[in-house]
Design a protein around this motif. Structure first.
Motif, short mmCIF file in Angstrom:
data_model
loop_
_atom_site.label_atom_id
_atom_site.label_comp_id
_atom_site.label_asym_id
_atom_site.label_seq_id
_atom_site.Cartn_x
_atom_site.Cartn_y
_atom_site.Cartn_z
N VAL A 123 9.23 1.72 -4.66
CA VAL A 123 9.67 0.84 -5.74
C VAL A 123 9.34 1.46 -7.10
O VAL A 123 10.00 1.17 -8.10
N VAL A 124 8.34 2.32 -7.13
CA VAL A 124 7.97 3.01 -8.38
C VAL A 124 9.08 3.97 -8.79
O VAL A 124 9.50 4.00 -9.95
N VAL A 165 0.83 -1.21 0.00
CA VAL A 165 0.00 0.00 0.00
C VAL A 165 0.86 1.25 0.00
O VAL A 165 0.57 2.23 -0.70
N PHE A 166 1.95 1.24 0.78
CA PHE A 166 2.85 2.40 0.83
C PHE A 166 4.15 2.15 0.07
O PHE A 166 4.78 3.10 -0.41
N MET A 167 4.56 0.90 -0.03
CA MET A 167 5.83 0.60 -0.69
C MET A 167 5.77 0.88 -2.19
O MET A 167 6.77 1.21 -2.80
N ALA A 168 4.58 0.73 -2.79
CA ALA A 168 4.44 0.91 -4.23
C ALA A 168 3.64 2.17 -4.57
O ALA A 168 2.96 2.23 -5.58
N VAL A 169 3.76 3.18 -3.73
CA VAL A 169 3.09 4.46 -3.98
C VAL A 169 3.68 5.12 -5.23
O VAL A 169 4.90 5.11 -5.43
N GLU A 188 12.14 3.84 -7.70
CA GLU A 188 13.40 3.10 -7.80
C GLU A 188 13.64 2.57 -9.21
O GLU A 188 14.76 2.62 -9.73
N TRP A 189 12.55 2.06 -9.83
CA TRP A 189 12.70 1.42 -11.14
C TRP A 189 11.84 2.07 -12.22
O TRP A 189 11.56 1.45 -13.25
N ASP A 190 11.41 3.32 -11.98
CA ASP A 190 10.64 4.08 -12.97
C ASP A 190 9.43 3.30 -13.49
O ASP A 190 9.25 3.10 -14.70
N LEU A 191 8.56 2.88 -12.56
CA LEU A 191 7.38 2.10 -12.94
C LEU A 191 6.21 3.03 -13.24
O LEU A 191 5.16 2.99 -12.59
N VAL A 192 6.39 3.88 -14.22
CA VAL A 192 5.37 4.85 -14.62
C VAL A 192 5.22 4.83 -16.14
O VAL A 192 6.03 4.21 -16.85
N CYS A 193 4.18 5.52 -16.61
CA CYS A 193 3.91 5.64 -18.05
C CYS A 193 3.78 4.25 -18.68
O CYS A 193 2.97 3.45 -18.22
N HIS A 194 4.63 3.90 -19.65
CA HIS A 194 4.48 2.62 -20.32
C HIS A 194 4.85 1.44 -19.42
O HIS A 194 4.56 0.28 -19.74
N ARG A 195 5.47 1.71 -18.27
CA ARG A 195 5.80 0.66 -17.30
C ARG A 195 4.87 0.68 -16.09
O ARG A 195 5.11 0.00 -15.09
N TYR A 245 4.10 5.73 8.21
CA TYR A 245 4.18 7.12 8.68
C TYR A 245 5.59 7.45 9.18
O TYR A 245 6.08 8.57 8.98
N LEU A 246 6.26 6.47 9.79
CA LEU A 246 7.55 6.74 10.41
C LEU A 246 8.72 6.60 9.45
O LEU A 246 9.73 7.30 9.59
N VAL A 247 8.63 5.69 8.49
CA VAL A 247 9.76 5.39 7.60
C VAL A 247 9.32 5.63 6.16
O VAL A 247 8.41 4.99 5.67
N ARG A 248 10.01 6.54 5.44
CA ARG A 248 9.58 6.95 4.11
C ARG A 248 10.50 6.46 2.99
O ARG A 248 10.37 6.92 1.86
N THR A 249 11.41 5.56 3.30
CA THR A 249 12.27 4.95 2.28
C THR A 249 11.88 3.49 2.17
O THR A 249 11.92 2.77 3.17
N TRP A 250 11.51 3.04 0.96
CA TRP A 250 10.82 1.76 0.83
C TRP A 250 11.62 0.58 1.35
O TRP A 250 11.05 -0.31 2.00
N TRP A 251 12.92 0.54 1.15
CA TRP A 251 13.68 -0.64 1.58
C TRP A 251 13.88 -0.65 3.10
O TRP A 251 13.90 -1.72 3.72
N LEU A 252 14.03 0.53 3.71
CA LEU A 252 14.09 0.59 5.16
C LEU A 252 12.73 0.22 5.77
O LEU A 252 12.65 -0.50 6.78
N TYR A 253 11.68 0.73 5.16
CA TYR A 253 10.31 0.40 5.55
C TYR A 253 10.10 -1.12 5.53
O TYR A 253 9.53 -1.69 6.47
#
Length: 580
Positions: free
Chosen positions: A139-140, A42-46, A142-149, A261-269
């Motif tokens: 993760v979005v 829910v938050f990791m793939a925002v 991190e690997w540019d999961l937008v537009c055509h991806r 809410y506390l951790v905003r970096t996906w891999w640390l989260y």
């Protein structure tokens, strides 16, 4: 050896003593981890606000005629839903128009927002700019999961749920072959190490692969822990204890909200979420195998050791396995349904449609499993899009499950199974319709309405296992529950795609869930009430559940004895995990 004789263990050592309390809370504690991993994306793939990127140092930015020097200050004015674009000027004098998935270079370096001269269009080959106001990385980004991806990002939760489906099948079977304890060890340790490994994946494909394995481990643990705790707990408290395993899953959802809410970096989260239940991994070796499984495998000395340990902790007299075996050899109460269950292997899923009445019942039950799962995950996954504080929204959506399961227990024991299921399914459908009437800017009303919807669907979702078990005869009961559970997992796979339909219409998920819940609730009116009824052994008895019969006084004692022994048999099966 009959499961009826197994239940005599609890008459000696107690139904829920100190030993069972320790085993129960220690094992269901790890269920928190299942709730965490199920909803972590829910938050990791925002997907934050973004625009096409450009190489070079930016000197000025224009968004809707508002100028700024840093791109970080421009995101508040950038509204991609309205197809806005940013005008950026580089240090070398080039002027670019940056939209979400396209960019244009002005041939005349005219630095104003409106421009009617010639432009050259270019694809987004130089990456993207992202708004890091809320999340430093996902993760979005991190690997540019937008537009055509973009479909890569939208596949994260469905592929996880496919792993859930596969894991439930594999580990459910392994727990019967190798034992409950071994599978719990393996899946709990797997959850920890795979959860941490997700944070160190190097590309999208390795991320999906490790998450898929993590889903299998989480699902396997969730399925087996239900069986494990029900085989340690007596029938007097089994319904309440098994139902509240769901409550620990809900606690996991609440932890996701807190950690987001506390951790905003996906891999640390991801690392912090995975280490939440580390204490269980360190002490899970101390949990014993269930005496039920040991007895069924003929390992009587090991079973006696566990029974003696239970009695010592509870301060009671142990039950001797030899007494149970002698009771079995003498006929005992365990042979009542032996002939019926012996034919179980000769039945397949087509027998759930043996005639029109049973077919209607099966389709209704399947639809209830599917709708319960679909509604559960649609309410959970869409909670972050309700406006206001998305972290508080998810926390409340998880917290509302706790009273829902308690209410389900009270309702089905006092009002009845169908009489609890039907109104709450219909109510959840009506609530979805109400949500569609609430203005989007009224975030508080939207959150409260979604909490009410989650409460209603949670009540229905919590009692469907027990109700399904009571609607079918003994020889096909496990098959009926298993097939319903598979439909539940299909619903959990479809739910993320349902949430994505907000791009078509913002209320499309609520419309679909509302229609499904209302229609399913109306169909459940055709199901018979099973409260106070004995478990059935034949199709004729199953079809007669809804019929009112007069019992002669001469037959009353034998009927009451049969009801008691069969209720013990049903309780021994124990609820399966319904969270997909």
């Amino acid at each position: 050896m009959s499961s009826h004789n197994f239940e005599l263990i609890f008459d000696g050592v107690g139904h829920f003593g100190r030993f069972q309390a320790f085993v129960y809370f220690a094992s269901v504690f790890q269920t928190i981890s299942c709730g965490i991993h199920y909803l972590a994306s829910v938050f990791m793939a925002v997907t934050p606000k973004f625009s096409c990127g450009v190489l070079g140092n930016i000197s000025q930015i224009l968004v809707s005629n508002s100028s700024s020097l840093k791109i970080e200050d421009a995101w508040a004015l950038f509204t991609p839903d309205k197809e806005d674009y940013m005008v950026v000027q580089l240090h070398n004098g080039d002027v670019w128009e940056l939209a979400q998935c396209s960019r244009s270079k002005r041939e005349n370096p005219f630095f104003e927002y409106q421009y009617y001269g010639n432009k050259s269009d270019f694809p987004c080959t130089d990456g993207y700019f992202y708004d890091h106001t809320k999340w430093k990385s996902t993760v979005v980004t991190e690997w540019d999961l937008v537009c055509h991806r973009e479909w890569f990002a939208k596949s994260i939760q469905p592929t996880f749920m496919l792993g859930v489906l596969l894991g439930a099948v594999i580990f459910g079977d392994l727990s019967d072959r190798l034992g409950r304890r071994f599978v719990m060890w393996f899946t709990s340790i797997g959850q920890f190490f795979l959860g941490v490994a997700v944070a160190f994946t190097f590309d999208y494909y390795s991320f999906i692969a490790v998450r898929f394995l993590l889903a299998m481990a989480a699902s396997g643990y969730l399925v087996v822990v239900f069986v494990y705790v029900t085989e340690f707990i007596g029938t007097k408290v089994r319904t309440w204890a098994s139902m509240h395993v769901h409550a620990f899953f809900a606690v996991g959802v609440m932890i996701v909200a807190l950690m987001g809410y506390l951790v905003r970096t996906w891999w640390l989260y991801q690392i912090f979420l995975s280490t939440t239940t580390l204490p269980f991994v360190l002490c899970c070796w101390a949990l014993p195998e269930t005496p039920f499984w040991l007895l069924s495998e003929g390992r009587y000395e090991e079973a006696q050791t566990v029974i003696d340990l239970m009695a010592k902790w509870n301060g009671t007299d142990p039950c001797n396995v030899s007494d149970l075996l002698s009771g079995e050899q003498g006929g005992g109460i365990g042979t009542a349904t032996g002939d019926v269950s012996s034919g179980e292997k000769n039945h397949n899923i087509l027998h759930l449609f043996c005639n029109w009445n049973i077919a209607k019942r099966t389709l209704t039950v399947w639809l209830t499993w599917f709708t319960g799962s679909l509604g559960y995950y649609v309410f959970s996954l869409s909670s972050v899009n309700l406006g206001g504080n998305e972290y508080l929204n998810l926390f409340l959506i998880g917290a509302v499950e706790l009273p829902a399961y308690a209410f389900a227990c009270i309702g089905m024991d006092n009002v009845g199974r169908r009489n609890t299921l039907t109104p709450f399914l219909i109510c959840s459908g009506l609530i979805c319709m109400v949500i569609m009437l609430i203005p989007q800017h009224c975030s508080v009303l939207n959150v409260l309405a979604n909490m009410a919807g989650k409460f209603a669907i949670g009540v229905a979702f919590g009692l469907i296992y027990l109700y399904t078990a009571e609607l079918y005869p003994t020889f096909i009961r496990s098959l009926a529950v298993g097939s319903g559970s598979m439909l539940c997992r299909v619903g959990s796979v479809i739910a993320p795609f349902c949430v994505y339909l907000t791009s078509v219409w913002v209320f499309m998920p609520q419309l679909l869930v509302g229609i499904m819940a209302f229609l399913t609730g109306m169909l459940t009116l055709m199901l018979p009430e099973t409260l106070g009824k004995p478990l059935t052994n034949t199709w004729e008895e199953a079809e007669d559940l809804g019929a009112k019969k007069v019992i002669s006084p001469a037959k009353l004692p034998s009927v009451l004895n049969n009801m008691e022994s069969e209720k013990i048999e049903m309780a021994n099966q124990g609820p399966a995990g319904t969270h997909g």
